[in-house]
Design an enzyme around this catalytic site. Structure first.
Site, PDB file in Angstrom:
ATOM      1  N   CYS A   1       0.840  -1.200   0.000  1.00 14.53           N
ATOM      2  CA  CYS A   1       0.000   0.000   0.000  1.00 14.53           C
ATOM      3  C   CYS A   1       0.873   1.246   0.000  1.00 14.53           C
ATOM      4  CB  CYS A   1      -0.925   0.013   1.219  1.00 14.53           C
ATOM      5  SG  CYS A   1      -0.039   0.150   2.784  1.00 14.53           S
TER       6      CYS A   1
ATOM      7  N   ASP B   1      17.739  25.327 -30.490  1.00 16.60           N
ATOM      8  CA  ASP B   1      16.891  26.123 -29.611  1.00 16.60           C
ATOM      9  C   ASP B   1      17.052  25.745 -28.145  1.00 16.60           C
ATOM     10  OD1 ASP B   1      15.556  27.491 -31.802  1.00 16.60           O
ATOM     11  OD2 ASP B   1      14.613  25.572 -32.221  1.00 16.60           O
TER      12      ASP B   1
ATOM     13  N   ASP C   1       9.560  27.697 -32.933  1.00 15.90           N
ATOM     14  CA  ASP C   1      10.633  28.041 -33.854  1.00 15.90           C
ATOM     15  C   ASP C   1      10.061  27.845 -35.258  1.00 15.90           C
ATOM     16  OD1 ASP C   1      13.316  28.481 -34.838  1.00 15.90           O
ATOM     17  OD2 ASP C   1      13.357  26.339 -35.275  1.00 15.90           O
TER      18      ASP C   1
ATOM     19  N   ASP D   1      13.746  22.568 -32.401  1.00 17.20           N
ATOM     20  CA  ASP D   1      14.378  21.340 -32.891  1.00 17.20           C
ATOM     21  C   ASP D   1      15.159  20.618 -31.808  1.00 17.20           C
ATOM     22  OD1 ASP D   1      16.675  22.794 -32.574  1.00 17.20           O
ATOM     23  OD2 ASP D   1      17.133  22.964 -34.709  1.00 17.20           O
TER      24      ASP D   1
ATOM     25  N   CYS E   1       3.378   1.765   2.734  1.00 15.51           N
ATOM     26  CA  CYS E   1       4.629   1.001   2.585  1.00 15.51           C
ATOM     27  C   CYS E   1       5.703   1.891   1.962  1.00 15.51           C
ATOM     28  CB  CYS E   1       4.413  -0.220   1.697  1.00 15.51           C
ATOM     29  SG  CYS E   1       3.328  -1.483   2.375  1.00 15.51           S
TER      30      CYS E   1
END
Length: 763
Positions: free
Chosen positions: A13, A655, A460, A651, A16
């Protein structure tokens, strides 16, 4: 400092995860420990000189947990498994292989087959017995419940000590080490009901001396354990499905490769392929690894990479990607990337890392889960004491004790933090997996979370909005003796000898026609090219000032296109316009973003005229032109300062500063050029349409997370007070632990199921 990811066994759970995180986080040398319950993994930053993996295991093994192996990501385990001859396609990206998960599921199913028929039968009898006491139209159950006690004792003993053994182990660990999880709560609740009932059955004089109610709770023990175990079965089955994205990606990989060795075709396991191997691919076969075609051509199905259904034509010199499918033709290619370096491996690594990461919204659930168990234990004890102390005054000790015991067990049973722990990670796992299926690679959960808040997307221009390469858009005749066909033939024959990018655009267009022989070719620096064709001097050059005043040429230049003049024997015969054109689906994609309420902008170093022409064609709101690469990030920062949440689409390489500065960086990637490291999100195939899809995916994932958290909180906010008996003074209602068990079981199942619905949603 070393940072690695370890699969964990023994988690049941969300609490834990909190226990493991706290215990390991206190060890000297451990800088941070982030445990994900949904993926059953721990991401640990630690100093190997101060703490070892063995020491970590010694700390958590007494609590029932263990780090099962050093596996930073799926692909490392995949590479290892290939060398060991294992079937890595069975790996789900969780702490267990699919085979192990299925075995666990089979064990649970065996228990379910035993306990559920018994639980349902007893549940039916309980409902009959309870209903008959409140509704006069329902007759009393023909056999007194007391006669069932010996049988119920035997059935509850089997249920508690076999089916419920994990819950008793949780109680044992709580007593020994002071740490409690959901198993501890269920074990304490059902164990208390069982012990109380056993005392009444085996030692009836004790009940008489203490004036205890004669009603036993063996049925509660059986039904609660049955419902909760059934819930765990459904949860395990559902979580198995959340790993399908990784499983599908891994199953794409070819198992063998047909290579040329000493002039012979030899089929070898994929693990034996080395760089520079020449590999033969026949029609219908999967391409084993990444490489470059050296001979032949084909049409290749790259849908697993790009998400696009149409095959792509490939020729000598073109890149091919491992796991894509050769549709037709036989070709040979040279292996350039193998193992974890291939595109598929990078995708799997990225998807798995993203599925294991945490979104900020999960912090609230984690904090609540970490303190939940101790608080619930306190509430249960306080409620029991209040029932005895206050209830005895109004109801008498016998009734107060009965209600107190029901409330004590009910609170412990209904208080399940599992739904809280699963709410965010299951949605993230499914969302990231769905993105990968559509060619949208998400680096981490935080990026997916931020994306739904984006108000402005900055693109871009080159390669993002546009195709990224110049093409001939217009051919203009300036001499009646020459048609468009003649003009492009002269230009193409000459330009095929030039390496200029614009010359390549003309040569590509001229492929449709027969080209002529050229002699005495030369470059005219800064002007154009010249040569002799059919004994006539042919020149391609920039237009003069006078030529630029020709209306047709002026119009072409006004729209941002580059124009060249073709002269034959010193006569102008025509003009050719060259431009980078917008992608086919760019405008439709921008329109969809506008419908989502997102403002669009474009960044480019191109001249203002060309930039505005492209922006107008695409429907973009704002244009920043003639911008230097180092100025792009400044534009992003200015937009952010005006209150915009900004995503940058580029790209991924040129950039990089702008992508880093943006709230979310989105890299457009074509085929093998996956700039994964330079962005938060990578869109495969260079498809701009995926930008809007990524936004929609983020919005739907966040909506699912919020729905999950709402239901997880509601179960506990409403359930615990009702189980405590808050409704009894008004309506005389006390929540039977059986219904608490039912609610607890289905809280986790409902959260996981809601997350899985994401897989069917359209983006």
């Amino acid at each position: 400092m070393n940072k690695e990811t370890f699969p964990i066994r023994g988690m049941h759970c969300a609490s834990c995860a909190s226990i493991i995180s706290k215990k390991l986080g206190k060890l000297p040398g451990v800088e941070s420990c982030d445990v994900n319950f949904a993926t059953e993994k721990a991401s640990i930053s630690f100093d190997e000189s101060k703490v070892s993996v063995d020491q970590m295991n010694k700390t958590i093994e007494p609590l029932g947990y263990s780090l099962t192996g050093n596996q930073p990501h799926a692909m490392m385990s995949m590479d290892h498994s290939m060398h060991e001859g294992m079937d890595h396609s069975e790996h789900l990206g969780l702490s267990q292989t699919k085979d192990e998960k299925l075995k666990e599921l089979a064990k649970l199913k065996t228990k379910i087959n035993f306990i559920m028929p018994i639980s349902l039968m007893i549940f039916f009898i309980m409902m009959w017995d309870i209903s008959s006491k409140f509704l006069s139209s329902i007759p009393l159950f023909p056999i007194p419940m007391e006669l069932f006690n010996p049988i119920l004792f035997l059935l509850s003993s089997v249920s508690l000590f076999w089916i419920g053994k994990p819950y008793l182990d949780g109680v044992k660990r709580f007593i020994q080490h002071g740490v409690a999880n959901m198993d501890s709560l269920v074990g304490i609740g059902t164990g208390t009901a069982y012990i109380y009932s056993t005392i009444l059955l085996l030692f009836p004089f004790v009940g008489k001396q203490l004036s205890l109610p004669e009603y036993t709770y063996f049925d509660v023990t059986i039904v609660v354990i049955g419902f909760i175990t059934f819930g765990k079965y459904l949860e395990t089955k559902s979580k198995l499905k959340t790993g399908e994205a990784i499983e599908k990606l891994l199953s794409l990989q070819a198992k063998t490769a047909l290579v040329l060795r000493d002039g012979k075709e030899v089929e070898i396991p994929l693990s034996e392929v080395v760089i520079d191997d020449i590999i033969i691919v026949k029609p219908g076969a999967k391409i084993p690894v990444d490489g470059v075609i050296t001979s032949g051509s084909s049409s290749i199905d790259e849908s697993m990479i790009s998400g696009e259904p149409l095959p792509v034509d490939k020729h000598v010199g073109d890149l091919v990607i491992g796991a894509t499918i050769n549709k037709q033709g036989v070709f040979e290619f040279r292996a350039t990337k193998i193992g974890s370096e291939t595109v598929l491996s990078q995708i799997i690594t990225m998807v798995e890392n993203a599925q294991g990461s945490k979104a900020q919204i999960q912090n609230l659930a984690d904090k609540i889960s970490s303190i939940f168990i101790p608080v619930v234990l306190v509430i249960a004890v306080v409620t029991f004491v209040l029932w005895i102390a206050v209830g005895s005054i109004f109801l008498g000790f016998t009734s107060a004790l009965s209600f107190g015991l029901l409330s004590f067990v009910g609170i412990l049973v209904i208080a399940c933090p599992c739904a809280l722990g699963l709410a965010t990670p299951t949605a993230i796992i499914v969302g990231v997996g769905k993105g990968a299926e559509h060619g949208i690679l998400i680096k981490n959960a935080e990026s997916l979370e931020k994306l739904h808040k984006v108000t402005t997307i900055v693109f871009d221009k080159t390669g993002t909005i546009t195709q990224g390469k110049p093409v001939v858009t217009d051919i203009l005749s300036l001499n009646e003796e020459y048609e468009e066909k003649d003009i492009i033939q002269f230009a193409g024959s000459l330009e095929k000898h030039s390496q200029h990018p614009l010359a390549q655009a003309v040569s590509e267009k001229a492929k449709e026609h027969t080209l002529w022989e050229v002699s005495d070719f030369s470059e005219l620096e800064g002007v154009g090219v010249r040569g002799i064709i059919d004994n006539k001097e042919t020149i391609i050059q920039k237009p003069s000032q006078k030529e630029m005043e020709i209306p047709a040429i002026a119009n072409l230049q006004e729209s941002g296109k580059t124009v060249v003049i073709v002269l034959v024997a010193q006569k102008q015969i025509g003009a050719i316009a060259i431009s980078d054109t917008i992608k086919e689906n760019a405008r439709a994609s921008i329109v969809r973003l506008h419908k989502l309420g997102i403002k669009t902008a474009m960044l480019t170093g191109d001249n203002t005229k060309a930039a505005h022409f492209i922006a107008k064609e695409a429907g973009i709101d704002e244009v920043f032109s003639e911008i230097l690469p180092n100025e792009k990030s400044d534009i992003i920062e200015k937009l952010q300062k005006t209150g915009n949440v900004v995503a940058m689409v580029g790209d991924g390489i040129n950039d990089a500063p702008a992508l880093t500065r943006a709230d979310v960086g989105i890299a457009m990637a074509t085929g093998t050029d996956i700039a994964i490291e330079s962005s938060d999100i990578t869109l495969l195939g260079g498809d701009i349409e995926k930008v809007a899809q990524a936004i929609v995916l983020s919005k739907k994932t966040m909506r699912t997370i919020k729905q999950n958290l709402f239901w997880a909180f509601i179960y506990n906010i409403v359930g615990i007070p009702v189980a405590a008996g808050i409704l009894y003074p008004i309506w005389g209602i006390v929540l039977n632990p059986v219904f608490a068990g039912l609610a607890m079981a289905f809280s986790s199942v409902s959260v996981v199921t809601n997350s899985l619905l994401l897989k069917r949603s359209r983006i």
